[in-house]
Enzyme design. Structure first.
Site, short mmCIF file in Angstrom:
data_model
loop_
_atom_site.label_atom_id
_atom_site.label_comp_id
_atom_site.label_asym_id
_atom_site.label_seq_id
_atom_site.Cartn_x
_atom_site.Cartn_y
_atom_site.Cartn_z
N CYS A 35 6.80 3.27 -15.38
CA CYS A 35 5.47 3.77 -15.75
C CYS A 35 4.81 4.54 -14.61
O CYS A 35 3.65 4.91 -14.70
CB CYS A 35 4.58 2.64 -16.24
SG CYS A 35 4.29 1.40 -14.99
N ASN A 82 4.84 4.99 -8.29
CA ASN A 82 3.76 5.50 -7.42
C ASN A 82 3.63 4.60 -6.20
O ASN A 82 3.54 5.06 -5.06
CB ASN A 82 2.43 5.52 -8.15
CG ASN A 82 2.48 6.33 -9.43
OD1 ASN A 82 3.41 7.10 -9.62
ND2 ASN A 82 1.52 6.13 -10.31
N ASP A 83 3.61 3.30 -6.46
CA ASP A 83 3.50 2.37 -5.34
C ASP A 83 4.85 2.07 -4.70
O ASP A 83 4.94 1.93 -3.48
CB ASP A 83 2.84 1.06 -5.80
CG ASP A 83 1.33 1.22 -5.85
OD1 ASP A 83 0.77 1.76 -4.88
OD2 ASP A 83 0.73 0.84 -6.86
N ARG A 112 -4.09 0.79 -18.02
CA ARG A 112 -4.74 0.39 -16.76
C ARG A 112 -6.12 -0.18 -17.10
O ARG A 112 -6.87 0.45 -17.86
CB ARG A 112 -4.90 1.58 -15.83
CG ARG A 112 -3.59 2.12 -15.27
CD ARG A 112 -3.87 3.24 -14.27
NE ARG A 112 -2.69 3.61 -13.50
CZ ARG A 112 -1.90 4.63 -13.79
NH1 ARG A 112 -2.13 5.37 -14.84
NH2 ARG A 112 -0.85 4.90 -13.02
N ARG A 148 -0.07 7.05 -0.48
CA ARG A 148 -0.04 7.95 -1.64
C ARG A 148 -1.30 8.78 -1.82
O ARG A 148 -1.30 9.72 -2.60
CB ARG A 148 0.26 7.16 -2.91
CG ARG A 148 -0.84 6.23 -3.34
CD ARG A 148 -0.38 5.29 -4.45
NE ARG A 148 -0.87 5.68 -5.76
CZ ARG A 148 -0.85 4.89 -6.83
NH1 ARG A 148 -0.34 3.68 -6.75
NH2 ARG A 148 -1.30 5.30 -7.96
N GLU A 203 7.01 -2.75 -8.05
CA GLU A 203 6.42 -1.70 -7.21
C GLU A 203 6.32 -2.11 -5.73
O GLU A 203 5.76 -1.40 -4.92
CB GLU A 203 5.05 -1.26 -7.75
CG GLU A 203 4.10 -2.37 -8.12
CD GLU A 203 2.83 -1.87 -8.81
OE1 GLU A 203 2.59 -0.66 -8.86
OE2 GLU A 203 2.06 -2.73 -9.26
N ARG A 228 -2.02 -3.98 -18.54
CA ARG A 228 -1.78 -4.45 -17.18
C ARG A 228 -3.03 -5.14 -16.66
O ARG A 228 -4.13 -4.63 -16.82
CB ARG A 228 -1.43 -3.27 -16.26
CG ARG A 228 -1.16 -3.74 -14.84
CD ARG A 228 -0.86 -2.60 -13.93
NE ARG A 228 -2.04 -1.79 -13.66
CZ ARG A 228 -2.01 -0.68 -12.93
NH1 ARG A 228 -0.88 -0.24 -12.45
NH2 ARG A 228 -3.12 0.00 -12.71
N HIS A 265 -5.37 8.29 -7.83
CA HIS A 265 -5.95 7.89 -9.11
C HIS A 265 -6.62 9.04 -9.85
O HIS A 265 -6.44 9.22 -11.05
CB HIS A 265 -6.94 6.75 -8.84
CG HIS A 265 -7.55 6.22 -10.07
ND1 HIS A 265 -8.90 6.30 -10.30
CD2 HIS A 265 -7.01 5.63 -11.15
CE1 HIS A 265 -9.14 5.78 -11.48
NE2 HIS A 265 -8.02 5.35 -12.01
C1 PEP Z 1 2.59 2.75 -10.05
O1 PEP Z 1 2.30 2.24 -8.96
O2 PEP Z 1 3.59 3.46 -10.22
C2 PEP Z 1 1.72 2.55 -11.21
C3 PEP Z 1 2.07 2.98 -12.40
O3 PEP Z 1 0.52 1.94 -11.02
P1 PEP Z 1 -0.78 2.62 -10.38
O4 PEP Z 1 -0.53 4.09 -10.29
O5 PEP Z 1 -1.90 2.27 -11.28
O6 PEP Z 1 -0.87 1.94 -9.06
MG MG Z 2 0.87 0.67 -8.86
#
Ligand code: PEP
Ligand code: MG
Length: 591
Positions: free
Chosen positions: A504, A456-457, A298, A467, A433, A334, A191
């Site tokens: 995203c 990302n997830d 977010r 991650r 995700e 979101r 984050h």
């Molecule tokens: C993701 O998981 O790719 C995403 C965009 O959400 P976050 O990074 O906020 O978990």
């Molecule tokens: Mg995510």
């Protein structure tokens, strides 16, 4: 001068003084110094001794009356500070051994202990403890422990060095005060790294033990392009980096200059390029960098920065402001994705052994219905002030969407009954995700207006790679054949049902991957705003049909290594890398 390498988390160069956060953890930093630095180091030691003397005098003056008569103990500490045994020995060691003051103090302490070893008298031997006490005080002052406590006390712009940055710390991260930051924990998709990129603050993360390798007030260079950190740089390095910094600033200006050119390929394929954001302060950056809207807003921030939960009205006004200021562009909000590495301070989240697999995002909201309702009501009420869309995180299957839609229906009825306006046709999207969402994307596509792939997830969950854990982040591989297949499958399922599919996750804004994502047929890429201009530039240099053929070739390969090699080759052949991409190419583009 010490140079360290770690993860390039946010591009740019920062040159400035270190601000060590949470210095309680600081151990003794040992560093060799040059002959020319000896005097400066001796002076630093003398100043630290003076500061401790002041502290002790203050302590004495503040002693309660009843124990004033015992102030001799503290007075003896002042004498010890000045005693040749410690003071002069230390100055001598700095010069003779050419080491920093902390190290010299440790060496001095060793020598003193050796001397005391032969002494039989217990009283004298106990004085060794007193010496240890004063030595530690001097060390603490040298490390800056006494004065630098938290980010709110920053007065001049600094480079933050910390083990980790908490949500409360990130609240104080602003471009005015923070030139750059370096953390021991984290990866490119944690984050804080994402936030640094959004704000355009250079950052290096995953640098093991850096809090023990520098001191508050020392000079530092953070090279967020190469993932390099230099502590106490020499003159040559400093002037080289000043040049690189200037070059980078010039490059950024050029990049912004072209940011409003369209994201269209040479064969006329239009793809929407939008921004990810989470702070209202980012709106000017988003607009300046040519975003065609916000693909991911977010919403965790308001929950992470206050001791109490935000009210429906607070949320409503925040969302209304974002939507109004970005009009006529669409904004996709979101719903709360608390949990994992994003923790709320106003919520009593229990500590979980496995937070990424725990009570996160939609699961959390479906359990905490009161909180979820307040957010949904605020979003719906804001939906009449612009083009606002709703996006649900961490959906794993249809059952969750059934519950979400039922709740949404109830809330719409309530708002109608209360006479509060909202957009009843608001577009609803699902974040893809979780691997089961991919595998059931044909089913989910019937339940939603659009998909947004959160790589990302998705990568974290499909490859089982935490991650935020720097120990395994080298295994995090967006080009794994399994990941590519999942993206393709999601795009195809969505298109079959006639819905748009966007991405995203951070993958969307990484230059090497852009041709691949174009070739996959994605309709939208949403990324940190700073990455938009360079992404658009790559799109303008691309031919979508060629990219689609290339993707077919990639999908037939059986290893991530081969995919990566091919992708780099394709990139080198068809694109001219910019300043940011060049460094990453040199790093092997493991991004
Ligand atoms: C993701 O998981 O790719 C995403 C965009 O959400 P976050 O990074 O906020 O978990
Ligand atoms: Mg995510």
């Amino acid at each position: 001068m010490d140079t360290f390498k770690a993860i390039a988390a946010s591009p740019g160069i920062a040159i400035g003084q270190v601000f060590l956060l949470n210095p309680k953890r600081i151990k003794t930093v040992k560093r060799r110094i040059g002959q020319e630095q000896v005097q400066k180091e001796q002076e630093r030691f003398r100043q630290a001794v003076l500061a401790v003397e002041e502290q002790l005098k203050k302590l004495i003056s503040e002693l309660p009356e009843e124990i004033k008569e015992h102030s001799n103990i503290l007075k003896s500490h002042i004498l010890m500070l000045r005693d040749k045994m410690v003071h002069d020995r230390c100055l001598r060691l700095i010069e003779k051994r050419q080491v920093n003051a902390e190290w010299a103090l440790e060496l001095a302490m060793d020598e003193i202990q050796q001397l005391f070893r032969t002494v039989k008298d217990t009283y004298i031997r106990e004085r060794l403890e007193d010496i240890g006490f004063v030595v530690n005080r001097v060390k603490a002052v040298l490390a800056g422990t006494e004065t630098r406590l938290d980010l709110s006390s920053i007065e001049e712009p600094v480079i933050i060095v910390a083990r980790n940055l908490s949500p409360a710390d990130t609240l104080h991260i602003s471009k005015e005060k923070v030139l750059g930051f370096v953390t021991e924990l984290g990866s490119r998709t944690s984050h804080t790294a994402i936030l640094a990129r959004s704000l355009g603050i250079p950052a290096v993360v995953g640098l093991d033990d850096i809090t023990s390798k520098c001191l508050s007030g020392e000079m530092m260079i953070v090279d967020g392009l190469k993932g390099q950190v230099v502590v106490e740089p020499d003159e040559q390095t400093l002037s080289d980096y000043r040049l690189k910094h200037e070059k980078y600033l010039k490059y950024r200006l050029e990049v912004i200059h072209n940011s409003n050119l369209p994201a269209e390929t040479t064969d006329g394929y239009r793809i929407k390029v939008k921004a990810n954001m989470e702070l209202v302060e980012e709106i000017p950056i988003v607009i300046q960098h040519g975003a065609e809207g916000v693909g991911l807003f977010r919403t965790e921030f308001l929950y992470m920065t206050s001791r109490t939960l935000p009210t429906e009205d607070q949320l409503f006004f925040a969302y209304k402001e974002v939507v109004e200021r970005l009009k006529p562009y669409p904004v996709t909000i979101r719903t709360l994705d608390i949990g994992g590495d994003k923790l709320a301070s106003g919520l009593n989240c229990e500590e979980e052994i496995n937070p990424a697999l725990g009570l996160r995002a939609i699961r959390f909201c479906l359990r905490e219905k009161g909180l979820f309702r307040a957010q949904l009501r605020a979003i719906l009420r804001a939906s009449v002030f612009g083009d606002l869309r709703l996006l649900f995180p961490m959906v794993s299957g249809k059952h969750e969407m059934v519950q979400v839609k039922r709740l949404l229906g109830q809330i719409m009825d309530e708002l109608k009954a209360e006479g509060k306006p909202f957009n009843k046709d608001i577009k609803i999207g699902i974040m893809i995700e979780v691997p089961t969402a991919v595998l059931t994307s044909d089913i989910l596509a019937k339940e939603t207006d659009f998909f947004s792939i959160g790589t990302n997830d998705l990568i974290q969950y499909s490859l089982a790679i935490d991650r935020v854990n720097e120990a395994v982040c080298h295994l995090y591989e967006p080009l794994h054949p399994g990941v590519l297949r999942m993206i393709k499958m999601t795009v195809d399922s969505g298109h079959k049902e006639g819905i748009e599919v966007g991405m995203c996750g951070e993958m969307a804004g990484e230059p090497l991957y852009v041709p691949i994502l174009l070739g996959m047929g994605l309709d939208e890429l949403s990324m940190n705003a700073m990455a938009i201009p360079k992404t658009k530039k790559i799109i303008r240099q691309s031919n979508q049909e060629e990219c689609a053929d290339f993707v077919q070739e990639l999908l037939s390969l059986d290893s991530a290594r081969m995919v990566r090699e091919k992708a780099i080759e394709f990139f080198r052949q068809n694109y001219s890398p910019d300043m940011e991409t060049m460094d990453l190419l040199e790093l092997g583009l493991n991004i």
